[in-house]
Design an enzyme around this catalytic site. Structure first.
Site, PDB file in Angstrom:
ATOM      1  N   ARG A   1       0.834  -1.234   0.000  1.00 35.68           N
ATOM      2  CA  ARG A   1      -0.107  -0.034  -0.054  1.00 35.68           C
ATOM      3  C   ARG A   1       1.036   1.366  -0.108  1.00 35.68           C
ATOM      4  NH1 ARG A   1      -4.970   2.326   2.329  1.00 35.68           N
ATOM      5  NH2 ARG A   1      -4.744   4.346   1.408  1.00 35.68           N
TER       6      ARG A   1
ATOM      7  N   ASP B   1      -9.251   0.151   7.472  1.00 33.18           N
ATOM      8  CA  ASP B   1      -9.851   1.441   8.076  1.00 33.18           C
ATOM      9  C   ASP B   1     -10.362   0.943   9.527  1.00 33.18           C
ATOM     10  OD1 ASP B   1      -9.625   3.204   6.030  1.00 33.18           O
ATOM     11  OD2 ASP B   1     -11.408   2.454   5.350  1.00 33.18           O
TER      12      ASP B   1
END
Length: 171
Positions: free
Chosen positions: A82, A96
């Protein structure tokens, strides 16, 4: 220990394998137990272009404070390639922190509960699968928000496993 919910998404590379690896990495966090994981869902990107996402939500019981847990999530994301660029860009893995017990935070790096979780069907559907009666202060019952999100394309791909044993997932 607090119950935390983590949203998981990926739309680059082998998203299914990446999400399975994320389940194992989350289960391996110190002072944390992965209690449940949702079904997998496929969703169209929101406010962005790119391939469809695979999504899920996990429930964690954790003694890790929210800021440290968020840092651990970012470390797992980085291990899976990422990179943080523009908002809503395609990504190899997105983790998240949706909620952390009843804690509320409003800082530059962390807002709890997640400020947009009630606006995203790809978050609400798997979250409600794990916690059907969940509500948030100032928002109320999250299940009541689903009708307003009917225009967001989300498809359930798998049924939630009855139990989760991360040792069975390791090779």
């Amino acid at each position: 220990m607090d119950r935390a919910y983590v949203g998981i998404g990926a739309n680059l590379g082998d998203a299914g394998a990446t999400i399975e690896a994320a389940f194992v990495a989350l289960a391996a966090l110190p002072a944390t137990v992965l209690v449940a994981r949702s079904s997998l869902y496929r969703s169209a990107p929101v406010d962005a272009a790119g391939p469809d996402f695979l999504n899920a939500v996990v429930a964690l019981d954790t003694a890790i404070e929210p800021e440290a847990l968020l840092e651990a999530l970012h470390t797992i994301e980085a291990r899976h390639g990422r990179t943080r660029g523009r908002r809503n860009a395609p990504r190899t893995l997105d983790l998240d922190l949706l909620t952390h017990g009843v804690q509320r935070r409003e800082g530059p790096g962390l807002v709890l509960p997640h400020p947009r979780l009630h606006e995203r069907a790809f978050v609400l559907l798997p979250l409600l699968e794990l916690a059907p009666a969940i509500g948030l202060p100032g928002i109320g019952a999250l299940a009541a928000r689903l009708p307003a999100l009917a225009g967001q394309r989300v498809e359930q791909l798998t049924e939630r496993p009855r139990s989760y044993n991360p040792l069975l997932q390791r090779k």
